[in-house]
Scaffold this motif. Structure first.
Motif, PDB file in Angstrom:
ATOM      1  N   GLN A 117      -3.944   0.467  -2.464  1.00 59.60           N
ATOM      2  CA  GLN A 117      -3.727   1.593  -3.113  1.00 59.60           C
ATOM      3  C   GLN A 117      -2.298   1.439  -3.661  1.00 59.60           C
ATOM      4  O   GLN A 117      -1.238   1.284  -2.753  1.00 59.60           O
ATOM      5  N   SER A 157       0.932  -1.141  -0.086  1.00 58.21           N
ATOM      6  CA  SER A 157      -0.177  -0.032   0.035  1.00 58.21           C
ATOM      7  C   SER A 157       0.848   1.425  -0.140  1.00 58.21           C
ATOM      8  O   SER A 157       1.571   1.508   0.921  1.00 58.21           O
ATOM      9  N   ASP A 189      -2.837  12.839  -3.380  1.00 57.83           N
ATOM     10  CA  ASP A 189      -3.357  11.550  -4.037  1.00 57.83           C
ATOM     11  C   ASP A 189      -3.458  10.500  -2.992  1.00 57.83           C
ATOM     12  O   ASP A 189      -2.351   9.946  -2.583  1.00 57.83           O
ATOM     13  N   THR A 190      -4.456  10.013  -2.668  1.00 52.63           N
ATOM     14  CA  THR A 190      -4.686   8.883  -1.823  1.00 52.63           C
ATOM     15  C   THR A 190      -4.780   7.676  -2.239  1.00 52.63           C
ATOM     16  O   THR A 190      -5.325   6.535  -1.511  1.00 52.63           O
ATOM     17  N   GLY A 191      -4.787   7.549  -3.394  1.00 53.81           N
ATOM     18  CA  GLY A 191      -4.819   6.224  -4.371  1.00 53.81           C
ATOM     19  C   GLY A 191      -6.242   5.547  -4.735  1.00 53.81           C
ATOM     20  O   GLY A 191      -6.283   4.661  -4.939  1.00 53.81           O
ATOM     21  N   LEU A 235      -2.235  16.230   1.439  1.00 50.42           N
ATOM     22  CA  LEU A 235      -2.386  14.776   0.624  1.00 50.42           C
ATOM     23  C   LEU A 235      -3.097  15.334  -0.779  1.00 50.42           C
ATOM     24  O   LEU A 235      -4.021  15.763  -0.945  1.00 50.42           O
ATOM     25  N   HIS A 288      -0.735   3.746  -5.621  1.00 47.91           N
ATOM     26  CA  HIS A 288      -0.238   5.080  -5.873  1.00 47.91           C
ATOM     27  C   HIS A 288      -0.897   5.820  -4.646  1.00 47.91           C
ATOM     28  O   HIS A 288      -1.998   6.061  -4.404  1.00 47.91           O
ATOM     29  N   ALA A 289       0.157   6.819  -4.238  1.00 52.02           N
ATOM     30  CA  ALA A 289      -0.187   7.867  -3.289  1.00 52.02           C
ATOM     31  C   ALA A 289       0.945   8.841  -3.377  1.00 52.02           C
ATOM     32  O   ALA A 289       2.148   9.011  -3.491  1.00 52.02           O
ATOM     33  N   ARG A 290       0.266  10.202  -3.124  1.00 54.73           N
ATOM     34  CA  ARG A 290       1.289  11.390  -3.024  1.00 54.73           C
ATOM     35  C   ARG A 290       0.993  12.574  -2.094  1.00 54.73           C
ATOM     36  O   ARG A 290      -0.045  12.643  -1.965  1.00 54.73           O
ATOM     37  N   VAL A 347       2.679   6.710   2.873  1.00 56.06           N
ATOM     38  CA  VAL A 347       2.376   8.220   3.179  1.00 56.06           C
ATOM     39  C   VAL A 347       1.818   8.400   4.640  1.00 56.06           C
ATOM     40  O   VAL A 347       2.470   9.329   5.225  1.00 56.06           O
ATOM     41  N   LEU A 402      -0.600   4.078   0.176  1.00 53.57           N
ATOM     42  CA  LEU A 402      -1.375   5.012   1.108  1.00 53.57           C
ATOM     43  C   LEU A 402      -0.756   4.540   2.497  1.00 53.57           C
ATOM     44  O   LEU A 402      -0.610   5.664   3.236  1.00 53.57           O
TER      45      LEU A 402
END
Length: 472
Positions: free
Chosen positions: A249, A208, A239-241, A237, A251-253, A213, A210
């Motif tokens: 998830q 994950s 991008d929480t996926g 935050l 991907h997350a940013r 993050v 997320l």
């Protein structure tokens, strides 16, 4: 020759056009690097006033420079016109009333900032023409101050290389020379990549992003105890996926703003935050990429310019507010807390009063307890002797980046303050043009401050202006 009276009359002669410019920009709020309509209005006014115009400074479509004159010193006036997201607000009302749900608004008063700076530049241009004197005046239209660091990119491109003095200002609660320091600041995205899977049937196959993050944010929160007390770290935050809780998830940013007193301290803190991100990726078996978005230096003071500016402001006096101005400001103050009002007085070392608007000049040697933020004016101050004014465009205690600032952005009081600050800046510009010793002293002050620590651009060489950062 009474230079200051002459220049103040020059401001009054053209001020209606610039109050109108401010209101036009207020009505078309555009955020970080998207200020196309606001920039177009500024370009049109520069051309109307006869400036030689340079567009797309530093490769930024909404950055510009207007110049007038030949020979002599170069006096730069710095303007801004970017807004903030989510602060849409009707003007002239003392209650939250968005014009557009989720819309933008000028919650830092940059509609006024750019207009007054160009007003000052225009008045100095007209003064030079009337007296047939050598000298060049420049207006720099600087977008994306709110996190985009446009001036840092402009400095890196050499746009300020031959300027002798830079003068700017900012909307504020008080009438004062802006002597408070600022923090160096880096904005960076941490992009985590994992592996998706069914969260119920095969969670063991997922990794994950997320989770990574969240672990990073927890790690940074633990770090806060072990960093300098004047440093600051914030995050958002991006991008929480996704919105499906039954999908791991991939991907997350998260975007971080990392601030410290100076560049070495900031760079050290950025490295520590990056290490925490790496640790979070290791714990979750994900990958992380750190991507620098923007960066700004801390602000360098300039004592000769500050002292000269203070004398001009003392002679000029505060904006000429009337009872109608004070009545509206009092209504705005009724929406604020005692802590809001007390905090700004504490910042200048003064006990709170019942004044709704500042009708006094804060002493240059006031025992300040500054509220410290960051600005890309900092990078200009490392390469050009720089000074700033604070002008009372808002009711005392109004926090910046709020709907209350937007509500006051077209008020008669705000217009009076922007005209008065244009007179102060123009007065200092003329003083610099007619007193070479002032420029010499300002340059000597800058050279002394940078002798041991020369300017080093905080931006990595491969980082370009983040023109799409508002669409991320």
């Amino acid at each position: 020759m009474d230079n200051r009276s002459d220049i103040w009359r020059s401001v009054d002669a053209v001020k209606p056009r610039f109050m109108a410019l401010s209101d036009k920009v207020w009505a078309t709020p555009e955020i970080c690097y998207t200020e196309s309509r606001s920039a177009a209005e500024h370009l049109a006014e520069l051309r109307h006033q006869g400036f030689r115009v340079t567009e797309t400074v530093a490769g930024i479509p909404t950055a510009m420079m207007g110049e007038w004159g030949e020979g002599g010193p170069v006096i730069a006036f710095l303007g801004e016109y970017d807004a903030l997201p989510g602060l849409s607000q009707e003007a002239g009302v003392a209650e939250p009333r968005p014009l557009e749900s989720g819309g933008h608004g000028h919650g830092c008063g940059h509609n006024l900032l750019g207009s007054a700076a160009m007003l000052a530049a225009t008045a100095v241009k007209d003064w030079l023409a009337a007296h047939r004197l050598p000298g060049r005046v420049r207006y720099y239209g600087c977008p994306a101050e709110e996190g985009g660091a446009a001036k840092t990119f402009m400095v890196r491109s050499g746009a300020f290389a031959d300027a002798d003095v830079a003068i700017s200002w900012h909307p504020h609660s008080f009438w004062e020379v802006a002597v408070a320091p600022s923090l160096a600041n880096t904005r960076a995205d941490f992009i985590f990549t994992g592996r998706t899977s069914h969260a119920a049937a095969s969670p063991h196959l997922g990794r994950s992003a997320l989770d990574a993050v969240e672990l990073m944010n927890v790690g940074v929160n633990y770090m806060r105890e072990h960093m300098p007390s004047d440093a600051r770290v914030h995050y958002a935050l991006l991008d929480t996926g996704g919105i499906a809780p039954n999908v791991v998830q991939a991907h997350a940013r998260v975007r971080y703003s990392i601030r410290a007193r100076d560049l070495p301290g900031m760079n050290e803190l950025v490295g520590r935050v990056h290490n925490i991100a790496r640790g979070a990726a290791l714990m979750t078996e994900t990958r992380v990429e750190m991507r620098i978005i923007s960066a700004v230096s801390n602000l360098l003071p300039n004592t000769p310019l500050e002292q000269a500016l203070y004398l001009v402001m003392e002679e000029l006096g505060p904006p000429p507010f009337d009872e109608t101005d004070r009545d509206f400001a009092a209504k705005i103050q009724s929406t604020l807390s005692e802590q809001d009002i007390g905090a700004v007085y504490h910042a200048i070392g003064m006990e709170p009063t019942d004044r709704p608007l500042a009708d006094f000049l804060v002493p240059l040697d006031a025992r300040r307890n500054p509220l410290i933020g960051s600005t890309d004016v900092g990078d200009v101050s490392w390469v050009v002797p720089t000074v700033q004014v604070h002008a009372p465009t808002i009711a005392i205690g109004t926090p910046l980046h709020t709907w209350q600032v937007v509500a006051q952005g077209k008020s008669p009081a705000a217009h009076k303050a922007m005209v008065q600050v244009a007179k102060a800046m123009a007065g200092l510009g003329v003083k610099a043009l007619t007193e070479p010793a002032l420029i010499d002293a300002a340059k000597a002050d800058l050279a002394k401050r940078t002798a041991r620590t020369p300017y080093e651009c905080p931006l990595p060489a491969d980082v370009a202006p983040p023109l799409d950062m508002s669409r991320t």
